[in-house]
Motif scaffolding. Structure first.
Motif, PDB file in Angstrom:
ATOM      1  N   UNK A 170       6.468  24.192 -10.320  1.00  0.00           N
ATOM      2  CA  UNK A 170       7.790  23.730  -9.925  1.00  0.00           C
ATOM      3  C   UNK A 170       7.835  22.219  -9.981  1.00  0.00           C
ATOM      4  N   UNK A 171       9.030  21.711  -9.956  1.00  0.00           N
ATOM      5  CA  UNK A 171       9.125  20.256  -9.931  1.00  0.00           C
ATOM      6  C   UNK A 171      10.355  19.858  -9.140  1.00  0.00           C
ATOM      7  N   UNK A 172      10.369  18.643  -8.738  1.00  0.00           N
ATOM      8  CA  UNK A 172      11.545  18.051  -8.124  1.00  0.00           C
ATOM      9  C   UNK A 172      11.958  18.697  -6.823  1.00  0.00           C
ATOM     10  N   UNK A 173      13.247  18.867  -6.643  1.00  0.00           N
ATOM     11  CA  UNK A 173      13.826  19.339  -5.395  1.00  0.00           C
ATOM     12  C   UNK A 173      13.298  20.703  -5.009  1.00  0.00           C
ATOM     13  N   UNK A 174      13.194  21.591  -5.980  1.00  0.00           N
ATOM     14  CA  UNK A 174      12.721  22.940  -5.684  1.00  0.00           C
ATOM     15  C   UNK A 174      11.327  22.899  -5.093  1.00  0.00           C
ATOM     16  N   UNK A 175      10.517  22.028  -5.662  1.00  0.00           N
ATOM     17  CA  UNK A 175       9.140  21.963  -5.174  1.00  0.00           C
ATOM     18  C   UNK A 175       9.090  21.465  -3.735  1.00  0.00           C
ATOM     19  N   UNK A 176       9.920  20.488  -3.422  1.00  0.00           N
ATOM     20  CA  UNK A 176       9.934  19.960  -2.060  1.00  0.00           C
ATOM     21  C   UNK A 176      10.366  21.031  -1.074  1.00  0.00           C
ATOM     22  N   UNK A 177      11.416  21.770  -1.433  1.00  0.00           N
ATOM     23  CA  UNK A 177      11.890  22.828  -0.536  1.00  0.00           C
ATOM     24  C   UNK A 177      10.817  23.876  -0.358  1.00  0.00           C
ATOM     25  N   UNK A 178      10.247  24.246  -1.492  1.00  0.00           N
ATOM     26  CA  UNK A 178       9.201  25.256  -1.525  1.00  0.00           C
ATOM     27  C   UNK A 178       8.056  24.867  -0.600  1.00  0.00           C
ATOM     28  N   UNK A 179       7.560  23.656  -0.779  1.00  0.00           N
ATOM     29  CA  UNK A 179       6.406  23.247   0.024  1.00  0.00           C
ATOM     30  C   UNK A 179       6.767  23.082   1.493  1.00  0.00           C
ATOM     31  N   UNK A 180       7.968  22.621   1.767  1.00  0.00           N
ATOM     32  CA  UNK A 180       8.390  22.473   3.164  1.00  0.00           C
ATOM     33  C   UNK A 180       8.410  23.822   3.846  1.00  0.00           C
ATOM     34  N   UNK A 181       8.918  24.816   3.161  1.00  0.00           N
ATOM     35  CA  UNK A 181       9.022  26.126   3.794  1.00  0.00           C
ATOM     36  C   UNK A 181       7.659  26.758   4.004  1.00  0.00           C
ATOM     37  N   UNK A 182       6.790  26.623   3.007  1.00  0.00           N
ATOM     38  CA  UNK A 182       5.432  27.148   3.178  1.00  0.00           C
ATOM     39  C   UNK A 182       4.778  26.487   4.390  1.00  0.00           C
ATOM     40  N   UNK A 183       5.016  25.199   4.538  1.00  0.00           N
ATOM     41  CA  UNK A 183       4.448  24.492   5.690  1.00  0.00           C
ATOM     42  C   UNK A 183       4.968  25.050   6.998  1.00  0.00           C
ATOM     43  N   UNK A 184       6.246  25.444   7.020  1.00  0.00           N
ATOM     44  CA  UNK A 184       6.814  25.997   8.254  1.00  0.00           C
ATOM     45  C   UNK A 184       6.163  27.328   8.582  1.00  0.00           C
TER      46      UNK A 184
END
Lengths: 270, 477
Positions: A170-184
């Motif tokens: 993934x890249x960009x915005x999707x990746x940030x959302x993705x990683x943020x949610x996994x962190x949650x």
């Protein structure tokens, strides 16, 4: 002297060549326009580069696991798709045509351009609506689960950057959302996992596959690898159950979480 | 094609058209895979730590089930059994006790085994209700001077018997019975060996100017004097099999008419004592090698206190450090696998901890902070080293990885006058979970232990003696 006259230059071949060239150019243009409308690729982020310094954190500082790296997708009022505005430092969250098309305005091409523009406007409206829904969802406060009768003994140092993540394409915005949610998900389950001390050093590992619906509820748990210790497995299941409902996942993850699920591995090691 | 070209297309034109077609198709392909790509990496989360907590244990008073004639003495023995066992469970760090006024059942009125299988047995539900995880039911009686103990330990959430055992010993050995039961329980629950039958050896002040060597239970009981030089004896250590101790004492040399710090070994079972090294000067700081045939010690016969490896009979001697100009190399500690030696050296100016190979080569410094670092002690798995370091005005116990990284302070205490107390002479328990040390926080140097994370300090001795250089025995069973 005999004068040699050239046969009159025939414009016919030139005209044919020009026509062929124009048609092929239009074909290529149409191909890219169709791609831009029907297969939107990742919007480019025109933002300042972020500077990241990796520093070692000192021991015995307990990080609050409540807040993960939550990135909110920034929205800017979307201007008309003008390719020349590439230098603007705002996040453009709608599909912009990828190529800087020369402003060729030919009568023949107008109807197809209009059609492309209309399709783009529709896509833009769709994305705006999704953003609005996301904003509503992220305003929900993440509930703090206070297990006041257990003391969290955290002896391992909380240095970030020690573990290399799996990585994805993934890249960009999707990746940030993705990683943020996994962190949650990670911090929520970790917070809710109570291990009895007599099991903490037993080298037990348990793996589960959990499926999360669009509201964030854990709808299914599957044991992938049991630790062969009932009590350890139970503690892991309790941790998952106590974490549900998680915050609702971002759009890009809803399908994956519901269909493929997330693999959670419980492996206490100090 | 006839529409595009007014004449039949030439080869060049056909090629051009073909390539443009291909190009157009490529243009339609997406440049990057999106939404579906997360599935090729597979979402994966690893949880590596949770909230580690003690389990709730219900330990109701032990039940006297003997004849009323033996009741008076029997109950006294039973109380000691209970107190010793409860202390063991507390220090183990695995359990915390439910207060007895929370119990829903009166255990003196129900049996040791659960109903309905046992008539008049106890009710699991009443223990489950108060959140009990482990329930210990013990009944004891005195029979011909012998103590007989029936102990049942249950894991309440699964209504399962974890350990059911009967112990029989002389009534005078009640503490050993309690310690053995504690070991068995820890083994049954965690799979690890318990340390409750291990002992400590220490130098203790007897008269104002005298110190002798004592051996005692890990909890400070049954202190037995094992040296009687009427002098100063110190730096005791255990042999790897726990059958002998080595120590140094300022013994009188009649020919020289003076005292010298000599090295002795003492066999605990036979009470045989051997004078092993009486070279002029210091013969001290002994530490056995894992092969039980050699030991390391500090000898100063050649002016400089240096570390030597010596056979147990005192004959063969190998010099491991060669200090010069008053440099001191002392307090050797061999790693559990016998490959390395940690020691304290003043070669950099101040005493610091160094590690060298067991043949004396490759000495590297591992501590750099503090004013005075001494008495290194290896953990039984060889991964960590505990030592005492002077922090401006006082000593504290520190622990670090055996390569010097990840240092942490384990002790910090104040004396009653507000000054910081000294905490010195660390020694690991054989299960690697506790560190024994001495502290003057009460005014006199007493023995304490602390768990590896620095929590759960526990005082061992409660007297007016002064203690020096305690060492924890290996497993003795």
């Amino acid at each position: 002297m005999k004068t040699y006259t050239l046969p009159p230059y025939s414009n016919d071949r030139l005209n044919r060549a020009i026509a062929a060239s124009i048609v092929l150019h239009l074909f290529v243009l149409a191909a890219f326009a169709i791609r831009a409308v029907f297969l939107p690729s990742e919007p480019l982020i025109f933002e300042d580069a972020i500077r990241v310094d990796i520093v070692g954190l000192p021991d015995k500082i307990k990080q609050d696991p409540l807040t993960g790296p939550a990135a909110k997708p920034q929205t800017a009022p979307a201007p008309a798709p003008e390719p020349a505005k590439a230098a603007e430092p705002t996040v453009v969250t709608k599909p912009a045509p990828q190529l800087k098309a020369p402003k060729v305005s030919l009568d023949k091409s107008k109807p197809s351009l209009d059609k492309a523009k209309r399709a783009q406007d529709a896509a833009m409206k769709r994305l705006d609506a999704i953003e609005r829904l996301q904003k509503m969802a992220s305003v929900q406060p993440s509930s703090a689960n206070t297990n006041s009768n257990t003391q969290s003994v955290s002896t391992s140092s909380q240095i970030k950057g020690n573990e290399v993540s799996q990585g994805n394409s993934l890249s960009g915005m999707q990746r940030l959302e993705h990683e943020a949610y996994i962190g949650k998900i990670h911090s929520s389950i970790m917070r809710n996992w109570n291990v009895p001390r007599w099991l903490a050093k037993a080298n037990l590992v348990a793996k589960f596959q959990i499926y999360i619906d669009s509201q964030g509820y854990v709808v299914k748990k599957v044991v992938v690898l049991s630790s062969n210790n009932e009590i350890f497995d139970e503690s892991a299941v309790s941790a998952i159950e106590a974490s549900s409902p998680l915050p609702p996942p971002p759009d890009s993850l809803v399908a994956v979480l519901a269909v493929n699920g997330v693999n959670i591995e419980f492996d206490p090691h100090k | 094609m006839q529409l595009l070209f007014s004449s039949r297309p030439s080869l060049n034109q056909k090629l051009a058209f073909f390539f443009l077609l291909i190009f157009g198709l490529i243009a339609l392909m997406p440049i990057s895979a999106h939404a579906q790509s997360s599935s090729d990496s597979g979402l994966y989360i690893k949880i590596t730590e949770g909230n580690v907590k003690r389990s709730l244990m219900a330990l109701p008073p032990f039940q006297f089930v003997g004849s009323p004639k033996t009741a008076q003495s029997g109950v006294r023995v039973g109380k000691e059994l209970y107190d010793v066992f409860r202390n063991d469970m507390d220090v183990s760090g695995y359990f915390e006790f439910i207060k007895s006024d929370a119990f829903l059942e009166d255990t003196s009125k129900v049996g040791l085994k659960p109903a309905p299988g046992e008539p008049g047995g106890f009710n699991f539900a009443s223990w489950k209700q108060i959140g009990t995880e482990f329930l210990v039911r013990v009944g004891y009686r005195v029979l011909d001077g012998d103590l007989v103990v029936d102990a049942y330990t249950y894991y309440v959430p699964q209504a399962k018997l974890v350990l059911g055992k009967t112990y029989r010993a002389k009534s005078s050995d009640v503490r050993t019975v309690a310690h053995t039961f504690a070991n068995d329980l820890v083994k049954a629950v965690t799979g690890q060996k318990g340390m409750f039958t291990t002992k400590l050896v220490v130098s203790r002040s007897t008269r104002p100017s005298q110190k002798e060597i004592f051996v005692m239970d890990w909890d400070g009981a049954n202190a037995t004097q094992v040296s009687n030089h009427k002098s100063i004896s110190l730096s005791p250590t255990w042999s790897p099999d726990g059958k002998s101790i080595a120590y140094s004492s300022f013994a009188y040399h009649p020919k020289k008419k003076s005292r010298n710090l000599d090295l002795f070994t003492f066999e605990l079972q036979s009470a045989r004592r051997y004078l092993v090294s009486y070279r002029t000067g210091i013969n001290s700081g002994a530490n056995y090698c894992p092969d039980n045939k050699h030991l390391l010690l500090t000898i100063s016969q050649n002016q400089n206190p240096d570390i030597y490896k010596m056979s147990i009979d005192g004959n063969s001697l190998t010099r491991l450090t060669t200090g010069r100009n008053g440099e001191m190399n002392v307090e050797p500690a061999m790693s559990p696998d016998g490959s390395k030696v940690a020691f304290s050296s003043t070669r950099s100016g101040r005493p610091m901890i160094y590690i060298m190979n067991s043949d004396g080569t490759g000495a590297t410094r591992v501590t750099f902070a503090g004013d005075y670092n001494s008495t290194p002690a290896w953990s039984p798995d060889g991964k960590k080293i505990a030592f005492a370091a002077m922090d401006k005005t006082h000593f504290d116990i520190f622990i670090m990885n055996s390569d010097g990284t990840n240092m942490a302070r384990l002790t910090s205490a104040k004396k009653s006058n507000g000054k910081m107390a000294n905490n010195e002479d660390p020694s690991f328990s054989p299960d690697g979970r506790h560190i024994l040390f001495r502290s003057d926080r009460t005014g006199k140097y007493q023995l304490y232990l602390v768990s590896l994370d620095g929590e759960n300090e526990h005082r061992i001795t409660f007297d007016q003696h002064e203690y020096f250089k305690p060492r924890w025995s290996p497993f003795l069973d």
